[in-house]
Design an enzyme around this catalytic site. Structure first.
Site, PDB file in Angstrom:
ATOM      1  N   THR A 144     -27.081 -30.219 -49.255  1.00  0.00           N
ATOM      2  CA  THR A 144     -28.516 -30.059 -49.066  1.00  0.00           C
ATOM      3  C   THR A 144     -28.660 -29.574 -47.647  1.00  0.00           C
ATOM      4  O   THR A 144     -27.698 -29.617 -46.891  1.00  0.00           O
ATOM      5  CB  THR A 144     -29.175 -31.442 -49.246  1.00  0.00           C
ATOM      6  OG1 THR A 144     -28.992 -31.838 -50.601  1.00  0.00           O
ATOM      7  CG2 THR A 144     -30.652 -31.462 -48.924  1.00  0.00           C
ATOM      8  N   ARG A 165     -40.379 -30.251 -55.286  1.00  0.00           N
ATOM      9  CA  ARG A 165     -39.233 -30.723 -56.064  1.00  0.00           C
ATOM     10  C   ARG A 165     -39.246 -29.999 -57.418  1.00  0.00           C
ATOM     11  O   ARG A 165     -40.308 -29.724 -57.975  1.00  0.00           O
ATOM     12  CB  ARG A 165     -39.403 -32.228 -56.265  1.00  0.00           C
ATOM     13  CG  ARG A 165     -38.314 -32.909 -57.066  1.00  0.00           C
ATOM     14  CD  ARG A 165     -37.069 -33.057 -56.266  1.00  0.00           C
ATOM     15  NE  ARG A 165     -36.163 -34.056 -56.840  1.00  0.00           N
ATOM     16  CZ  ARG A 165     -34.863 -34.072 -56.579  1.00  0.00           C
ATOM     17  NH1 ARG A 165     -34.306 -33.184 -55.791  1.00  0.00           N
ATOM     18  NH2 ARG A 165     -34.089 -35.016 -57.101  1.00  0.00           N
ATOM     19  N   ASN A 167     -28.864 -29.304 -54.929  1.00  0.00           N
ATOM     20  CA  ASN A 167     -28.160 -30.541 -55.285  1.00  0.00           C
ATOM     21  C   ASN A 167     -26.710 -30.448 -54.817  1.00  0.00           C
ATOM     22  O   ASN A 167     -26.430 -30.797 -53.687  1.00  0.00           O
ATOM     23  CB  ASN A 167     -28.260 -30.894 -56.763  1.00  0.00           C
ATOM     24  CG  ASN A 167     -27.903 -32.351 -57.002  1.00  0.00           C
ATOM     25  OD1 ASN A 167     -27.920 -33.146 -56.067  1.00  0.00           O
ATOM     26  ND2 ASN A 167     -27.564 -32.728 -58.219  1.00  0.00           N
ATOM     27  N   ASP A 225     -30.093 -35.518 -61.014  1.00  0.00           N
ATOM     28  CA  ASP A 225     -30.737 -36.608 -60.265  1.00  0.00           C
ATOM     29  C   ASP A 225     -31.575 -37.525 -61.162  1.00  0.00           C
ATOM     30  O   ASP A 225     -32.094 -38.542 -60.713  1.00  0.00           O
ATOM     31  CB  ASP A 225     -31.616 -36.055 -59.141  1.00  0.00           C
ATOM     32  CG  ASP A 225     -30.803 -35.735 -57.886  1.00  0.00           C
ATOM     33  OD1 ASP A 225     -29.629 -36.145 -57.829  1.00  0.00           O
ATOM     34  OD2 ASP A 225     -31.341 -35.090 -56.976  1.00  0.00           O
ATOM     35  N   SER A 242     -33.509 -38.450 -52.904  1.00  0.00           N
ATOM     36  CA  SER A 242     -33.311 -39.223 -51.671  1.00  0.00           C
ATOM     37  C   SER A 242     -33.720 -38.424 -50.444  1.00  0.00           C
ATOM     38  O   SER A 242     -33.570 -38.911 -49.317  1.00  0.00           O
ATOM     39  CB  SER A 242     -31.827 -39.592 -51.518  1.00  0.00           C
ATOM     40  OG  SER A 242     -31.432 -40.394 -52.588  1.00  0.00           O
ATOM     41  N   GLY A 275     -27.239 -35.062 -47.780  1.00  0.00           N
ATOM     42  CA  GLY A 275     -26.207 -36.062 -48.064  1.00  0.00           C
ATOM     43  C   GLY A 275     -26.469 -36.968 -49.255  1.00  0.00           C
ATOM     44  O   GLY A 275     -25.809 -37.995 -49.391  1.00  0.00           O
TER      45      GLY A 275
HETATM   46  O1  DON Z   1     -32.619 -35.000 -54.127  1.00  0.00           O
HETATM   47  C1  DON Z   1     -31.591 -35.617 -53.916  1.00  0.00           C
HETATM   48  O2  DON Z   1     -31.567 -36.773 -53.559  1.00  0.00           O
HETATM   49  C2  DON Z   1     -30.273 -34.897 -54.060  1.00  0.00           C
HETATM   50  N1  DON Z   1     -30.381 -33.844 -55.004  1.00  0.00           N
HETATM   51  C3  DON Z   1     -29.875 -34.412 -52.722  1.00  0.00           C
HETATM   52  C4  DON Z   1     -28.516 -33.816 -52.745  1.00  0.00           C
HETATM   53  C5  DON Z   1     -27.927 -33.793 -51.416  1.00  0.00           C
HETATM   54  O3  DON Z   1     -28.492 -34.208 -50.439  1.00  0.00           O
HETATM   55  C6  DON Z   1     -26.585 -33.265 -51.325  1.00  0.00           C
HETATM   56  N2  DON Z   1     -26.207 -33.149 -49.928  1.00  0.00           N
HETATM   57  N3  DON Z   1     -25.454 -33.094 -49.165  1.00  0.00           N
END
Ligand code: DON
Length: 584
Positions: A395, A118, A415, A437, A467, A487
């Site tokens: 994502t 991350r 993101n 986030d 997430s 998502g």
């Molecule tokens: O880490 C996360 O929860 C978000 N940055 C994820 C973003 C995401 O899944 C967008 N997707 N479709």
């Protein structure tokens, strides 16, 4: 009786569905497709293979990974190759400048590890970074500026996985991606579509415009070739110098020059000091299956275990799939979990998170006891919330299994779709906007409408709460199912329902991924129903007090592989175009 009648009709009308006689030496269909896979009760069928398989969002990258398996690489080699390849063929989410989580199962050692790559906040970031003079959140700066970018982890994460758990060299796994960048990617429908949807933002950035549009400014169309020379050079520097080819040298210099010229925060020191964290996965037990998941700073692991624990007290199968009674229980459980997420979850290297308590059966029993089986509880009665409209985002997740039984579940991201839409000139790389986030202002919602608490405030070098939920399920101690999804906030509920569909409702992985889903995230207090949930059910839910809305499909798609009776199965849910199961 009706079932037998239906089956008889199917066999009469489609005699090809009947099993052909087996020839000597060649396994019959009955031997390859074990009966549970072809039973007519499943609405969709998975792909089948014996050797190796990748379920991903993009054909070119999935095939690159499978080719690595074919050449003797293991699941980690393949996952790393696919991870780099997606940066070329699927630029909306595949990346070098983002971050994610990789869950690995090593068959020989019977061990699972989580590689947390991350992104981290730059050293110069601080709690009120995105607040303006009036103390309001400046969303433009939070999501679409150089300051939106956190220090990228993808390259370090993929190299770490390869060096510690792979068998091939970095050059070998990077070679196909480098070739694809220089020779060009054949533009798919998915790529054409997404470039058009994000056209305005990408055009506004000079470096991105040069790469993602034709010299005359026109869109790339289906079947065109998209060459990414700068990205090819960046990948070549990584192949030659490893970590230093990205976190130091020319690439790092280009990133930092671009930051300095645009009020960005990332420094050479931030890049040089980025660290991958190898973490112990979280484990839950649900109806005899072991569920293995990432710990914080992913919130998915904690909350999937928490929700499964509560749900284990109900006989879900007897309620009927997607019945109002089932959806009611699911919704109430989701609200409780997402309310806790807003308060407790964050990077455990900075903030204590009561992981054990949240995932304990004692707590689950207490929460279950608070659920009214007849009435929806308004979110405000659980805890206060705030609202924000859903933003577009992207994502990507892929799942891999090899013939030796090793498995990888990987989710990574910039993101939003194409991150902030800003490209570092001369590198072909887009910046992430992952700083969004964090809780820009504790108590306020982020781009996914999720409220973040003080625990998830911005701090230098901290990882924003995520997430992303790469997941594995073990049956009788053996890997059974490997799954995950993109998502944002809907990742957790999509993965949860895929697991419930497979475990409680005995669906194969293709059907488990495609069935209509629901989503509630406590704030806003809205129960989202996908088309496919019947209007009758919707009415029953409203009568129980749920604030329902029929949404178009939720913005996610699960990518799953599974191992059943020695046969590999793969499926990509059809909610997004371009999903592909590569196999050999
Ligand atoms: O880490 C996360 O929860 C978000 N940055 C994820 C973003 C995401 O899944 C967008 N997707 N479709």
């Amino acid at each position: 009786m009706r079932a037998i009648f239906h089956l008889a009709i199917i066999l009469l009308v489609f005699p090809a569905c009947a099993q052909p006689p087996s020839r000597p030496g060649i396994p019959s269909i009955a031997e390859i497709d074990k009966p549970p896979i072809i039973e007519y009760k499943h609405r969709a069928l998975p792909e089948v293979s014996r050797n190796g398989m990748i379920a991903a969002t993009d054909k070119l990258s999935a095939e690159i990974g499978v080719d690595i398996l074919r050449r003797g690489g293991n699941a980690v080699d393949a996952a790393v190759a696919t991870g780099f390849a997606l940066a070329v063929s699927y630029p909306r989410a595949g990346n070098l400048m983002g971050g994610g989580f990789m869950l690995i199962h090593l068959a020989d050692e019977d061990k699972q590890v989580v590689i947390d790559y991350r992104e981290t906040a730059p050293a110069a970031a601080h709690r009120d970074l995105y607040l303006d003079d009036r103390g309001e959140i400046d969303r433009q700066r939070e999501f679409f500026s150089h300051q939106s970018a956190a220090v990228p982890g993808t390259v370090a994460g993929l190299i770490y996985a390869l060096e510690n758990y792979g068998t091939m060299s970095l050059k070998e796994v990077l070679e196909p991606s480098i070739r694809m960048a220089f020779e060009g990617v054949e533009v798919s429908f998915a790529l054409e579509y997404e470039l058009e949807v994000r056209g305005k933002r990408l055009r506004a950035d000079e470096a991105a415009r040069k790469i993602f549009f034709k010299p005359d400014g026109g869109f790339y169309r289906l079947g065109d070739t998209l060459v990414q020379q700068d990205l090819g050079n960046t990948l070549t520097r990584i192949a030659e110098d490893g970590l230093d080819g990205f976190y130091g040298g020319e690439t790092a210099r280009k990133i930092v020059d671009n930051m300095e010229a645009n009020d960005g925060l990332i420094t050479l020191e931030d890049l040089a000091s980025y660290e991958v964290k190898e973490r112990e996965p979280l484990r839950g037990n649900y109806r005899g299956y072991e569920v293995v998941l990432p710990p914080p700073p992913s919130s998915g692991g904690v909350h999937i275990i928490q929700m499964l624990n509560i749900l284990s007290g109900y006989d879900l199968a007897s309620l009927g799939h997607n019945s109002a009674a089932y959806i009611h229980r699911l919704t109430e459980v989701m609200k409780l979990a997402y309310a806790d997420r807003s308060k407790y979850l964050a990077d455990t290297d900075f903030t204590p998170v009561p992981v054990e308590e949240l995932t304990s059966m004692v707590y689950a029993d207490k929460l279950r006891a608070s659920i009214d089986l007849e009435r929806a509880r308004p979110s405000v009665d659980i805890a206060p919330g705030a609202h924000l409209p859903y933003e577009s985002h992207d994502t990507t997740h892929y799942s891999v299994m090899d013939a030796q039984g090793n498995a990888v579940s990987n989710t990574y991201t910039l993101n939003f779709s194409f991150g902030s839409g800003i490209m570092v000139p001369g590198t072909g790389m887009l910046l992430n906007n992952e700083m969004g986030d964090f809780a820009a202002k504790p108590g306020y919602a982020n781009a996914f409408g999720m409220v973040g608490g003080e625990t998830n405030k911005i701090e230098p070098r901290k990882r924003p709460l995520s997430s992303m939920t790469p997941t594995m399920v073990f049956k009788d101690g053996k890997p059974w199912m490997v799954t995950g999804a993109p998502g944002g906030s809907v990742i957790i509920t999509a993965v949860l329902q895929t697991l419930l569909n497979a475990i409680d409702f005995d669906m194969n992985i293709a059907t488990a991924g495609m069935e209509a889903r629901i989503h509630h995230q406590w704030s806003p207090d809205q129960l989202r129903l996908e088309p496919g949930i019947s209007p009758d059910t919707d009415r029953l839910l409203q009568a129980m007090g749920h604030n329902t809305s029929i949404t178009p499909r939720t913005p996610t798609c699960v990518r799953t592989v599974a191992l059943e009776n020695g046969t590999l199965l793969g499926a990509t849910d059809p909610r997004r175009p371009g999903g592909w199961v590569a196999r050999y």
